[in-house]
Design a protein around this motif. Structure first.
Motif, short mmCIF file in Angstrom:
data_model
loop_
_atom_site.label_atom_id
_atom_site.label_comp_id
_atom_site.label_asym_id
_atom_site.label_seq_id
_atom_site.Cartn_x
_atom_site.Cartn_y
_atom_site.Cartn_z
N LEU A 63 72.61 48.23 11.59
CA LEU A 63 71.92 47.99 10.42
C LEU A 63 71.74 49.18 9.39
O LEU A 63 71.58 49.18 8.42
N PRO A 66 76.54 50.37 8.83
CA PRO A 66 77.05 49.12 8.76
C PRO A 66 78.54 48.97 8.97
O PRO A 66 79.20 47.99 9.02
N ASP A 67 79.14 50.09 8.93
CA ASP A 67 80.72 50.23 8.89
C ASP A 67 81.17 49.90 10.32
O ASP A 67 82.50 49.73 10.66
N PHE A 434 66.90 47.32 -6.64
CA PHE A 434 66.81 46.73 -5.53
C PHE A 434 67.04 47.56 -4.01
O PHE A 434 66.46 47.63 -3.23
N THR A 438 65.68 48.68 0.24
CA THR A 438 66.45 49.15 1.52
C THR A 438 66.79 50.57 2.01
O THR A 438 66.91 50.59 3.17
N GLN A 439 66.66 51.23 0.96
CA GLN A 439 66.94 52.59 1.47
C GLN A 439 65.72 52.95 2.25
O GLN A 439 65.58 53.89 2.94
N GLY B 110 69.34 42.46 1.40
CA GLY B 110 70.28 42.42 0.23
C GLY B 110 69.52 41.48 -0.65
O GLY B 110 68.50 40.76 -0.13
N ARG B 304 80.74 49.36 -0.01
CA ARG B 304 80.21 50.72 -0.18
C ARG B 304 81.18 51.32 -1.40
O ARG B 304 80.99 52.41 -1.63
N ASP B 309 75.05 53.27 -1.54
CA ASP B 309 73.85 52.95 -0.69
C ASP B 309 73.73 51.58 -0.07
O ASP B 309 72.89 51.39 0.63
N SER B 310 74.85 50.78 -0.21
CA SER B 310 74.61 49.48 0.26
C SER B 310 74.60 49.42 1.71
O SER B 310 75.31 50.31 2.36
N ASP B 311 73.87 48.70 2.33
CA ASP B 311 73.74 48.45 3.83
C ASP B 311 74.49 47.27 3.94
O ASP B 311 74.22 46.90 5.16
N MET B 312 75.29 46.62 3.43
CA MET B 312 76.08 45.33 3.82
C MET B 312 77.03 45.83 4.76
O MET B 312 77.83 46.73 4.44
N PRO B 313 77.17 44.92 5.91
CA PRO B 313 78.40 45.05 6.68
C PRO B 313 79.74 44.72 5.70
O PRO B 313 79.80 43.88 5.17
#
Lengths: 495, 408
Positions: A63, A66-67, A434, A438-439, B110, B304, B309-313
């Protein structure tokens, strides 16, 4: 009315033997009859617990990283998360709960377990079903309904398994001795009757004759909440009602309170669920009804809490010694906290902020871990020595297990609850991008990973200790393992 | 407590009570809704998703998108979802009558996706054309890329699910341009494509497509096309075309080429920012316009690359890396930096990825519902789309009206 003492009728045949000895023998016989199935359920549960814990680790770390493994389909976050959740709910919680319930039922019905192989077969099928389901989720077969992600083919296996398992309960009740039905039995019987209805209803309405549109979500959350309350919650409360009085050797404070608590619990908690859909595309009355029901659960929570507290009154020092008591009381207290948080986040004014945030994850963990899992740990510390004929080997490991679990789940709650509120506050502020929301939660998610490490340590320690017991490497002693050397007299014999 | 029977009856009763109250009665109330339509029986909403989009929903569910993305817009008095431009009105039960599984979601790591398809650039530039144009676009899209280069195109075209298609057009252009090293050729290639599309688009939407009408007649073959490309095409084509063109040849390198090479994309990128990118995603040069098909693909592959800043996989397993055989695929992802494949390789979406994006592009709850009061914005966005379909059919014969259903 001191049913907690498991009053035995005077034995009919061997009148020449002192009563206490007969009780001892009878209990030993009952324990022996439950030995194989209960240990089998416990072992499976603990294996699932370890698997679920590892999955949780991935979920938590991915989480904020994410990579990780982004090229591997079955390790993608969106599959690991339901896999983790379902392993914990159906693999760990349900199996541990059924194991404890089997043993409690046998003891409380004062009858030996008949046809233990039926149970073993049921347990095997259940394991197979969970395995199939988790495999299905990881392979990309998830249904997309939360808490019901297992593909239908796995659900069928689970259901077959369950019907094998339930049949013993009926048998056991059929052959029970004495008319008194103890509090724990209400909860256990409730759980065992509610679960199949619940599961069948949800499966039918989602997969066989699916309801339309948003009603699927209503069915889904109705199921999820009732699974939490009427299945796991009922087993947890029933266990606490047995363990606390049993360990301290004192009857439950009030039967009347217990009865009020049970029926209000059955009535109100079954009406919750829709509050999770607050302000969603539903008629407002549905959601309001669930919010009202959630608030009304204060009644059962207060009565149960009061009952346990008054039972414990004067016996709190025993927490220093008895592992079972310590875990169970922590779980019982967490039940109160869990319910209070549930009421808080269901209020519309609060839900506006926390509805779509990590706060709901904190809530789930309070219920499933701080309350239910801790009570299950407590019951295992009580039951396993009676099944294997050995005492737990290391008091230090039990203490480590306890504190790592407590700090783990405590830290997790402290991270996700306030973090969720902040996340929600930022999300509700349209002048912020937005991604701000999440940050905001990221540092808390890292803290949660740390909490996860503690819990992972706790689970591996416990699994190791349990393994020693299974292998017969426990202590041979007539005295249970105390957490601390016993200074006070009077605690012995009860623990 | 004495008595087994009362206990069991009580247990059963409480359960039945809850089932009746929370499931049975609501099911009577909202469990059998029909699509809404006007007096003539047209303008039906919602319509079932077709083909790829429906398959895309299963992929969405199977890969757990729901654990981070909700698909429900709360009312303006209850939350700031509408202020966030996640929708123009709150979601209602009727929006979901064909959704199976219904994916309302419980978490927002998201943004909400109820209207993500609606927010594709077509609408960005001007509200009306979006839906109608996009469906129409599908065939067109297939066509245009096809001529440009790819063999891959057939899949999307065949499936035709409009929504998916809509985006392709504009990406189609850009990829076409960039992908085919024929940078020089690109510009011309691009121009025709937009041109045809321009017609329908232009027709619907006055604003961007001022120039449009003129261009449109150009080639009917491409006709239905991508509303998106057109409108940009027109204005820029006329006004900025030449400047745009110049970089194009030079920028055979994907990054540069991607954005600037063909007028269409450039126009899009130019146009989008002023309108205001809803989620704060501002298209930069070299990036596809937000929420276009190309954008979604690149976002899924490398989240990214748009927002650090995206936290999406990343969902790289939905994409295939392969050697370029002959011509590069039209739908190959345009990637830069460390995401870019080695020379001679390309990253193309699998069929699953195409379905997933088709599903995303089909998410649109902008159609007004009688039972839901549309807040202020109602006028322009909602009415306009209604109008557009009417206009669309004549304009683009190729565009199958049914195609519009998903989006519209």
């Amino acid at each position: 009315m001191d049913a907690t003492e498991i009053p035995l009728k005077p034995p009919s045949v061997p009148t020449d033997v002192p009563t206490s000895d007969v009780e001892q023998i009878e209990r030993a016989l009952i324990d022996a009859s439950t030995r194989v199935p209960v240990l089998m359920f416990y072992t499976s549960a603990i294996v699932w617990l370890l698997i679920g814990t590892l999955l949780a680790g991935f979920v938590s770390i991915k989480l904020h990283e994410p990579d990780m493994f982004s090229g591997v389909s079955f390790l993608t976050w969106g599959r690991l998360r339901p896999a983790h959740m379902n392993v914990m709910v159906y693999g760990w919680a349900s199996m541990a709960g059924m194991g404890t319930a089997i043993w409690l039922m046998a003891r409380l019905c004062r009858t030996v377990l008949r046809h233990p192989l039926l149970l073993v077969a049921g347990g095997g099928f259940w394991n197979f079903g969970v395995l199939l389901g988790v495999g299905g989720i990881l392979a990309g077969d998830s249904t997309g309904y939360q808490w019901l992600e297992f593909p239908p083919y796995a659900a069928i296996v689970l259901f077959v398994a369950y019907s094998l398992i339930i049949s013993w309960a009926v048998l056991m009740f059929r052959f029970r001795r004495g008319d008194q039905i103890y509090i724990s039995q209400w909860y256990l019987l409730g759980a065992f009757l509610w679960f199949p209805w619940l599961y069948a209803a949800a499966q039918l309405m989602l997969f066989v004759v699916p309801v339309q549109g948003v009603m699927q979500a209503a069915v889904g959350w109705w199921f999820a909440n009732n699974l939490l309350f009427l299945w796991l919650g009922a087993i947890g409360l029933g266990t606490a009602y047995y363990m606390i009085p049993k360990v301290i050797g004192r009857p439950v404070y009030s039967y009347h309170l217990a009865a009020i608590g049970f029926w209000t619990y059955a009535l109100f908690s079954s009406w919750t669920g829709m509050q999770r859909l607050v302000d969603g595309p539903f008629p407002a009355w549905m959601i309001t009804a669930s919010i009202a029901a959630t608030i009304l659960t204060i009644i059962p929570v207060a009565t149960v809490g009061l009952n346990h507290h008054m039972t414990m009154q004067g016996y709190f020092p025993l927490l220093r010694y008895s592992p079972t008591l310590r875990f169970t009381v922590f779980g019982a207290i967490s039940y109160t906290v869990f319910s209070a948080v549930g009421v808080l986040i269901s209020l519309r004014s609060v839900a506006r902020y926390v509805n779509f945030t990590q706060a709901s994850i904190a809530y789930s963990h309070l219920g499933l871990y701080a309350f239910f899992t801790m009570v299950m740990f407590g019951s295992m510390y009580y039951i396993v020595p009676r099944l294997v004929g050995r005492e737990w080997r290391y008091a230090s490991l039990i203490k480590l297990h306890f504190w790592a679990s407590v700090y783990g789940v405590g830290l997790m709650t402290l991270m996700l609850l306030p973090g969720g509120f902040l996340q929600g506050a930022n999300m509700e502020n349209p002048s912020l991008a937005f991604s701000e929301s999440t940050q905001t939660i990221l540092p808390y998610l890292r803290g949660r990973s740390l909490a996860g490490l503690l819990m992972t340590a706790a689970h591996f320690i416990f699994a190791f200790h349990f393994g020693l017991m299974l292998l017969g490497l426990g202590r041979t002693s007539s005295v249970p393992t105390f957490l601390n050397p016993v200074e006070a007299e009077g605690s012995e014999g009860h623990l | 407590m004495k008595g087994f029977v009362p206990l069991v009856l009580g247990i059963f009763g409480t359960f039945a009570f809850s089932w009746m109250g929370l499931i049975l009665i609501p099911n009577l109330q909202i469990g059998h809704l029909d699509p809404q339509m006007d007096e003539e029986g047209t303008d039906v909403y919602p319509a079932p998703k077709s083909g790829m989009a429906d398959r895309g929903r299963k992929i969405y569910a199977a890969n757990g998108c729901i654990y981070c993305h909700s698909q429900q817009v709360r009312a303006d008095y209850a939350a700031s979802d509408i202020d966030r431009k996640w929708g123009e009105r709150r979601s209602a039960p009727r929006d979901y009558i064909f959704a199976r599984p219904v994916l309302l979601g419980k978490m927002r790591m998201g943004p909400d996706l109820s209207n993500i398809g609606k927010r594709a650039p077509v609408e960005e530039e001007n509200p009306s054309p979006g839906p109608s144009a996009s469906p129409a676009g599908s065939p067109a899209a297939a066509a245009s890329p096809g001529k440009a280069a790819s063999a891959a195109s057939p899949a999307p075209s065949a499936s035709s699910p409009a929504p998916a298609a809509s985006p392709p057009p504009k990406p189609a252009n850009s990829p076409a341009a960039s992908a085919s090293p024929v940078a020089a050729a690109a510009s011309p290639a691009a121009s025709p494509a937009p041109a045809p599309s321009a017609q329908p688009a232009g027709a619907n939407q006055a604003s961007p497509g001022k120039a449009a009408p003129t261009a449109s007649p150009a080639n009917p073959s491409a006709s239905p096309a991508p509303a998106a490309s057109p409108k940009p095409a027109n204005s820029p084509a006329a006004a900025t075309a030449s400047p745009a063109a110049s970089p194009a040849p030079a920028g055979s390198s994907p990054p540069a080429a991607g954005a600037n090479a063909d007028p269409a994309t450039q126009a899009a990128s130019v146009a989008a920012p002023p309108t205001g990118s809803p989620a704060g995603v501002e298209p930069k040069p070299g990036e596809p316009p937000p929420y276009s098909t190309a954008w979604h693909h690149r976002h899924l592959y490398s989240p990214r690359s748009f927002s650090i800043d995206s936290d999406m996989p990343a969902y790289r397993f939905l994409y295939e890396r392969r050697l370029i055989a002959g011509e590069p695929s039209a739908d190959a992802l345009k990637l830069t930096g460390r995401d870019a494949p080695p020379v001679g390789w390309e990253i193309v979406p699998t069929y699953d990825a195409q379905c997933l994006v088709a599903y995303l592009m089909s998410l649109d709850q902008s159609h007004p519902l009688k039972e839901v009061k549309s807040p202020a914005a109602a006028g322009s966005p909602t009415v306009a789309p209604a109008a557009s379909p009417a206009a669309a059919p004549p304009a683009s014969p190729a565009a199958s009206p049914p195609a519009g259903k998903g989006t519209k």
